[in-house]
Write a protein that holds these residues in place. Structure first.
Motif, PDB file in Angstrom:
ATOM      1  N   UNK A  79       1.419  -1.201   0.029  1.00 10.34           N
ATOM      2  CA  UNK A  79      -0.103  -0.308   0.181  1.00 10.34           C
ATOM      3  C   UNK A  79       0.995   1.180  -0.003  1.00 10.34           C
ATOM      4  N   UNK A  80       0.770   2.154  -1.148  1.00 12.22           N
ATOM      5  CA  UNK A  80       1.146   3.323  -0.795  1.00 12.22           C
ATOM      6  C   UNK A  80       2.697   3.085  -1.684  1.00 12.22           C
ATOM      7  N   UNK A  81       2.996   2.009  -1.797  1.00 12.22           N
ATOM      8  CA  UNK A  81       4.477   1.281  -2.287  1.00 12.22           C
ATOM      9  C   UNK A  81       5.565   2.357  -2.414  1.00 12.22           C
ATOM     10  N   UNK A  82       5.716   3.086  -0.485  1.00 14.04           N
ATOM     11  CA  UNK A  82       6.848   3.753   0.124  1.00 14.04           C
ATOM     12  C   UNK A  82       7.827   3.390   0.646  1.00 14.04           C
ATOM     13  N   UNK A  83       9.013   2.873   0.579  1.00 15.87           N
ATOM     14  CA  UNK A  83       9.786   3.142   1.777  1.00 15.87           C
ATOM     15  C   UNK A  83      10.193   3.147   2.912  1.00 15.87           C
ATOM     16  N   UNK A  84      10.529   2.220   4.064  1.00 17.23           N
ATOM     17  CA  UNK A  84      10.453   2.652   5.833  1.00 17.23           C
ATOM     18  C   UNK A  84      10.817   2.053   6.237  1.00 17.23           C
ATOM     19  N   UNK A  85      11.130   2.687   7.066  1.00 15.10           N
ATOM     20  CA  UNK A  85      12.247   2.672   8.247  1.00 15.10           C
ATOM     21  C   UNK A  85      10.974   3.276   9.543  1.00 15.10           C
ATOM     22  N   UNK A  86      11.333   2.464  10.084  1.00 11.90           N
ATOM     23  CA  UNK A  86      10.661   3.146  12.013  1.00 11.90           C
ATOM     24  C   UNK A  86      11.492   2.710  12.799  1.00 11.90           C
ATOM     25  N   UNK A  87      11.849   4.040  13.277  1.00  7.75           N
ATOM     26  CA  UNK A  87      12.620   4.036  14.771  1.00  7.75           C
ATOM     27  C   UNK A  87      11.786   4.429  16.317  1.00  7.75           C
ATOM     28  N   UNK A  88      11.945   3.265  17.216  1.00  7.07           N
ATOM     29  CA  UNK A  88      11.904   4.179  18.839  1.00  7.07           C
ATOM     30  C   UNK A  88      12.238   5.213  18.643  1.00  7.07           C
ATOM     31  N   UNK A  89      11.139   6.242  19.364  1.00  7.87           N
ATOM     32  CA  UNK A  89      11.220   7.633  19.238  1.00  7.87           C
ATOM     33  C   UNK A  89      11.013   8.182  21.222  1.00  7.87           C
ATOM     34  N   UNK A  90      11.739   9.042  21.508  1.00  8.86           N
ATOM     35  CA  UNK A  90      11.778   9.397  22.883  1.00  8.86           C
ATOM     36  C   UNK A  90      10.649   9.572  23.376  1.00  8.86           C
ATOM     37  N   UNK A  91       9.902  10.325  22.426  1.00  9.27           N
ATOM     38  CA  UNK A  91       8.972  11.360  22.617  1.00  9.27           C
ATOM     39  C   UNK A  91       7.309  10.260  22.709  1.00  9.27           C
ATOM     40  N   UNK A  92       7.585   9.095  22.285  1.00  9.35           N
ATOM     41  CA  UNK A  92       6.555   8.639  22.359  1.00  9.35           C
ATOM     42  C   UNK A  92       6.298   7.821  21.176  1.00  9.35           C
TER      43      UNK A  92
END
Length: 355
Positions: free
Chosen positions: A255-268
């Motif tokens: 869906x959306x064809x997008x490259x992704x990289x999710x990183x944990x974030x101290x903001x929550x």
């Protein structure tokens, strides 16, 4: 009226200085900072503001926990903003800042704002790609990058106990277009004056996955970078600076064809590097996807729950968008899943909807 994208995300956090250091390493251009707040501004002119969760500037809302506590949407013109605000004021309180920014709550209790936004032009120059028999770069090596520098805010995601209710407000009151439905998981929506595949996504908070507890929470913001190289350079730089690694690693959504990289974030929640997404206009016909098949075409660290993905399963979603019957019939005839994918066992179901 035309909402053209996200003008500001306002984070409410537990540790302002830690989060400021995080986003500086992440590559956001820092405009100003103090012990009480930080203000980043991206190339397009959009803003990232960090304040303590107890700060008076953090609006009261139904959101549980820390993270993005308010999204301010950019509107193309003052007359568009006036019409939007007048329509919202019919059934909810709308308050105004001295600069004319309007603030209110959505039907599910999220804090939103609206102000006139004139985006800056954004420029990028991804390297030409070589492949067997298709040479686009000769006697020229690819650029070297030291760290990422996101240029845009592409979308924001919230965990919602009722994605249909959350989405209905954006569709019916703000004029958002449906992009796609990830069946049982969530709904992707695009602002009427934007061409991003989606500017907002409502994830089903009742799914039985870690980090989802049925409450209305912030999930992540997607920050747009140039290409896959910049995604990985950014992730490597963050690791060198001591920040936690991504659990799933590099991937590409179907869906959306997008490259992704999710990183944990101290903001929550998480901060996402994103690249190479689809862009849409109003001729797009939304689809309903098998959730795992739609979630990724590849991913570095595939979790056990990701193994259950039908090889070809999606359907059109005319109930969510005003698509002429003739147009839908033409598209249905033009795309035959069995011919395009001979291994498919069944044609897409004929009863669209979100469940």
């Amino acid at each position: 009226m035309a909402i053209i994208g996200i003008e500001t995300v306002l984070y409410g956090v537990d540790d302002v200085q830690l989060c400021t250091r995080y986003f500086t390493d992440f590559g956001l251009p820092l405009l100003e900072s103090s012990d009480e707040h930080a203000h980043f501004r991206l190339d397009e002119g959009s803003n990232v503001i960090i304040r303590h969760i107890s700060d008076d500037a953090i609006p009261k809302s139904a959101l549980v926990g820390t993270g993005v506590c308010e999204v301010i949407w950019g509107v193309d013109r003052q007359d568009s903003l006036d019409r939007l605000v007048n329509s919202l004021a019919v059934d909810r309180e709308v308050r105004f800042d001295a600069d004319g920014t309007a603030h209110c709550l959505t039907d599910d209790g999220l804090a939103v704002g609206f102000r006139v936004f004139r985006k800056n032009p954004v420029y990028s120059s991804p390297d030409p790609v070589n492949s067997p028999g298709n040479i686009n770069r000769i006697n020229t090596q690819r650029k070297w990058k030291a760290k990422a520098r996101p240029k845009t805010i592409q979308h924001v995601v919230f965990q919602s106990p009722d994605p249909d209710k959350s989405w209905s407000f954006y569709r019916d009151r703000l004029g958002f277009r449906l992009s796609d439905v990830q069946k049982g998981f969530g709904i992707f929506g695009r602002a009427d004056g934007a061409n991003d595949h989606h500017n907002v996504y409502f994830l089903n908070a009742k799914l039985p996955f870690p980090g989802l507890d049925g409450n209305l929470r912030f999930d992540h913001v997607n920050y747009g970078v140039e290409d896959l190289d910049e995604v990985m350079v950014g992730a490597n730089y963050m690791q060198r600076r001591g920040w936690p690694k991504s659990e799933w690693g590099l991937g590409r959504h179907r869906i959306a064809s997008s490259i992704f990289m999710y990183l944990p974030c101290p903001t929550g929640g998480q901060a996402e590097y994103g690249a190479d997404s689809d862009y849409l206009d109003d001729s797009w016909v939304p689809r309903v996807w098998n959730p795992m098949f739609g979630f990724f075409s590849f991913i570095h660290n595939m979790a056990p729950f990701m193994l259950d993905a039908a090889p070809w399963e999606w359907e059109y979603a005319p109930g969510y968008t005003p698509v002429p019957d003739a147009r839908l019939a033409d598209l249905t005839r033009a795309i035959d899943p069995k011919k395009a994918h001979p291994q498919a066992d069944v044609a897409p179901p004929q009863a669209p909807g979100f469940s």
